[in-house]
Design a protein around this motif. Sequence first.
Motif, short mmCIF file in Angstrom:
data_model
loop_
_atom_site.label_atom_id
_atom_site.label_comp_id
_atom_site.label_asym_id
_atom_site.label_seq_id
_atom_site.Cartn_x
_atom_site.Cartn_y
_atom_site.Cartn_z
N THR A 85 -35.83 11.79 2.27
CA THR A 85 -34.97 11.03 3.19
C THR A 85 -33.52 11.48 3.06
N LEU A 86 -33.14 11.97 1.88
CA LEU A 86 -31.77 12.46 1.68
C LEU A 86 -31.58 13.87 2.21
N ILE A 87 -32.52 14.77 1.92
CA ILE A 87 -32.30 16.18 2.27
C ILE A 87 -32.93 16.59 3.60
N GLN A 88 -33.97 15.92 4.04
CA GLN A 88 -34.66 16.29 5.28
C GLN A 88 -35.35 15.07 5.87
N PRO A 89 -34.62 14.19 6.55
CA PRO A 89 -35.21 12.93 7.03
C PRO A 89 -36.43 13.11 7.94
N GLY A 90 -36.48 14.18 8.70
CA GLY A 90 -37.64 14.42 9.57
C GLY A 90 -38.92 14.63 8.79
N GLU A 91 -38.82 15.30 7.67
CA GLU A 91 -39.99 15.54 6.83
C GLU A 91 -40.42 14.29 6.08
N SER A 92 -39.47 13.39 5.84
CA SER A 92 -39.82 12.16 5.10
C SER A 92 -40.74 11.27 5.93
N PHE A 93 -40.81 11.51 7.21
CA PHE A 93 -41.69 10.74 8.07
C PHE A 93 -43.14 11.21 7.95
N ALA A 94 -43.34 12.52 7.83
CA ALA A 94 -44.70 13.08 7.78
C ALA A 94 -45.27 13.12 6.36
N PHE A 95 -44.42 13.31 5.36
CA PHE A 95 -44.88 13.49 3.98
C PHE A 95 -45.78 12.38 3.47
N PRO A 96 -45.42 11.09 3.61
CA PRO A 96 -46.25 10.05 3.00
C PRO A 96 -47.67 9.99 3.57
N PHE A 97 -47.87 10.50 4.78
CA PHE A 97 -49.17 10.38 5.44
C PHE A 97 -49.98 11.66 5.43
N THR A 98 -49.40 12.75 4.94
CA THR A 98 -50.13 14.02 4.95
C THR A 98 -50.18 14.61 3.54
N ILE A 131 -53.21 11.12 9.28
CA ILE A 131 -52.95 11.82 10.54
C ILE A 131 -53.19 10.90 11.73
N CYS A 132 -54.28 10.14 11.70
CA CYS A 132 -54.57 9.21 12.81
C CYS A 132 -53.53 8.11 12.90
N PHE A 133 -53.02 7.64 11.76
CA PHE A 133 -51.96 6.63 11.78
C PHE A 133 -50.73 7.18 12.50
N LEU A 134 -50.34 8.41 12.16
CA LEU A 134 -49.18 9.01 12.81
C LEU A 134 -49.43 9.28 14.29
N LEU A 135 -50.62 9.73 14.61
CA LEU A 135 -50.93 10.06 16.02
C LEU A 135 -51.11 8.83 16.90
N TYR A 136 -51.91 7.88 16.45
CA TYR A 136 -52.33 6.80 17.32
C TYR A 136 -51.58 5.48 17.14
N ILE A 137 -51.05 5.22 15.97
CA ILE A 137 -50.31 3.98 15.76
C ILE A 137 -48.83 4.20 16.02
N VAL A 138 -48.26 5.25 15.40
CA VAL A 138 -46.83 5.52 15.53
C VAL A 138 -46.53 6.39 16.75
N HIS A 139 -47.53 7.10 17.25
CA HIS A 139 -47.39 8.05 18.37
C HIS A 139 -46.44 9.18 18.03
N PHE A 140 -46.52 9.64 16.80
CA PHE A 140 -45.74 10.78 16.33
C PHE A 140 -46.62 12.02 16.46
N PRO A 141 -46.18 13.04 17.20
CA PRO A 141 -47.03 14.22 17.42
C PRO A 141 -47.09 15.14 16.20
N ILE A 142 -47.80 14.70 15.18
CA ILE A 142 -47.88 15.44 13.92
C ILE A 142 -48.59 16.79 14.10
N LEU A 143 -49.47 16.89 15.06
CA LEU A 143 -50.21 18.13 15.29
C LEU A 143 -49.60 18.97 16.40
N GLY A 144 -48.41 18.62 16.82
CA GLY A 144 -47.70 19.38 17.84
C GLY A 144 -47.79 18.72 19.20
N PRO A 145 -47.05 19.25 20.15
CA PRO A 145 -47.00 18.62 21.48
C PRO A 145 -48.28 18.83 22.30
#
Length: 188
Positions: A85-98, A131-145
């Motif tokens: 979250t300090l050095i790369q906030p975008g990655e801190s979103f995907a890391f806990p779930f992958t 991965i399903c949590f990020l894709l279907y609950i949060v709607h974060f395109p973890i596998l790309g657009p």
Amino acid sequence: MRWFSILSQESYKLHHYFKPFSYSKKLVLTALLSTLAAILQSSGNFLPGIGYLISPFATAPILICTMISITFGIQSYVLTYFLLTLIQPGESFAFPFTTGILGLGMGIAFLILKRRIEIIVVTSLLLLGGICFLLYIVHFPILGPIVSTSLSSKLIGFIYIFSFIYSWIWVELSRVIFKKCYQVMGTK
């Protein structure tokens, strides 16, 4: 049968190697490995292209910390998240779930479960869930657009097949890592 073979020997050797370490030594090792995990996870943004090939190796430091003990594995998981979250906030979103949940889950599975297939199935289900949590609950395109965030059983099946193969590769790779760690530490 290779799928039903018992894998606990390497993981237990490594786990028992860390047992006599003092709490301070374990804490410092956890902090160093967490820092390494954060650097590896964020390498995809720092080194475009090749960094995305390096990024999945953030699983290994979390896995090794979990081999120290489950408590230190959880501490490493949380510390790596906070560092990201300090050095790369975008990655801190995907890391806990992958990669994070895979390293933590695989370490716990190695300590609790014995057979290769059990470890692979448990970790692949954890990765599928993340991965399903990020894709279907949060709607974060973890596998790309290209991959839709709308619920699809066919896509979930493909994600599980990917998760199973990915977990299988990591189980085999982790056995090599355990052997190398054990050799580097000077014991046989």
